[in-house]
Scaffold this active site. Structure first.
Site, mmCIF file in Angstrom:
data_model
loop_
_atom_site.group_PDB
_atom_site.id
_atom_site.type_symbol
_atom_site.label_atom_id
_atom_site.label_comp_id
_atom_site.label_asym_id
_atom_site.label_seq_id
_atom_site.Cartn_x
_atom_site.Cartn_y
_atom_site.Cartn_z
ATOM 1 N N ASP B 10 -37.476 27.257 104.716
ATOM 2 C CA ASP B 10 -37.475 25.889 105.236
ATOM 3 C C ASP B 10 -36.053 25.512 105.679
ATOM 4 O O ASP B 10 -35.088 26.084 105.183
ATOM 5 C CB ASP B 10 -37.961 24.953 104.121
ATOM 6 N N ASP B 12 -34.694 21.706 106.551
ATOM 7 C CA ASP B 12 -34.171 20.447 106.005
ATOM 8 C C ASP B 12 -34.343 20.346 104.490
ATOM 9 O O ASP B 12 -35.463 20.424 103.989
ATOM 10 C CB ASP B 12 -34.865 19.250 106.665
#
Lengths: 222, 222
Positions: B10, B12
């Protein structure tokens, strides 16, 4: 010593290497600055806003070689160039070369092409079209004659209430020339185009991001 | 020790801090890996491809919470989710809340909204719409029920000729849950959602990017 009130800096070939990966020392240095750092790129608005966000500098960006400027991450694109004009030129180029469009859907003021044709011949063909052909070193761009990174810098300076001459600018290629013409202090990295080096107040000993760090040290900013 | 053939990670809150600036130690570590590193984000394709390029990892990206996957920087968006379905749900939500669209023009499989309404009430309202409401921690997303980062990971694994179970995955929020369900080794950073931590094989001592470095060291990859 020149004391800039803001910095405008090209991305590809200036903060990144040839593969377009960020120089992390340069990113670290830019984050330390107490003045606005404005990215100025030939790339599309959504690329520029993403890169500004993850580098962690100001959300103000110059995109598409000055054809678009943005002030906020979730804000509007301010479109300064006429894409229609570039589309007409593209139609003509398409009759002479097998052109390959890049990022077409994301560009709002210009047309971006793969570097797979003779740009000098293309410039001859497009004489009188009120567009310019720019070689960013990463792609060719058909851009509205009336826009440039320099004009976009003036637009932003006005909005920020400072003079273009109060900017220090850093770049590596011909699309940075107009930005060099309006700024107060001009830095070309070692890998820069010779035409840019001729306009520079400082040419860094090192290439791209390492050169950026040297320049910021020279200016006493880090 | 688990030996991954690829990593899905991922962006953010995992490689970036809360302001969404990259953790430079994590970037440096990811660049050292000899296996493909695939970014998996809730953000739009043009954001994901830009960030993959400047981080300097593989051009393969999972975008829009699995609604879109891409294999090449200048390649096509492969759209796995149905934006029309999300638009119908948006219309209904708009009658109950004053919703604010984010990045609308850039999203191809979903609708992204500012986090300014009660997501639990919204989930009640959208029951039976064949969409899900995702909280990425940075925005709310109306996403087609049939897509997820996990399904997108399976799609990419198949294309690469490896099994999803041969992936190590790293994340911080609820939109990483399905990716955790299909992967072979699951790493939650210290700031991760509690539901993600419950599924994790490893919870890092540190937050986001510093946690990523710890995890890669734990796996003997750096």
């Amino acid at each position: 010593m020149f004391e800039p009130k803001a910095i405008a800096i090209d991305i590809d070939g200036t903060i990144t290497d040839r593969r377009r990966a960020l120089n992390l020392r340069a990113v670290e240095a830019l984050r330390k600055l107490k003045i606005p750092v404005i990215l100025a790129t030939g790339n599309a608005p959504c690329f520029a806003k993403a890169v500004a966000k993850v580098i962690g500098v100001s959300d103000i960006v110059i995109c598409e070689n000055g054809g678009v400027v943005r002030f906020e991450y979730d804000g509007e694109d301010i479109i300064l160039g006429d894409k229609e004009k570039c589309m007409k030129a593209l139609e003509v180029l398409g009759k002479h070369f097998s052109v390959e469009l890049l990022d077409f859907e994301y560009r709002k003021s210009e047309v971006c092409l793969r570097r797979n044709f003779d740009i000098n011949r293309a410039r001859e063909i497009l004489r009188g079209f009120d567009v310019k052909l720019i070689d960013s070193g990463f792609a060719y761009h058909i851009s509205d004659s009336k826009v440039s990174k320099g004009k976009a810098l003036e637009f932003i300076a006005d909005r920020l209430g400072i003079f273009p001459k109060e900017f220090a600018v850093l770049g590596d290629s011909e699309n940075d020339i107009e930005m060099f013409r309006v700024a107060g202090f001009r830095i070309a990295v070692a890998n820069a185009d010779i035409r840019l080096k001729e306009l520079a107040d400082l040419i860094t000993p090192s290439n791209d991001g390492d050169g950026v760090v040297e320049a910021l040290e020279f200016l006493g900013l880090i």
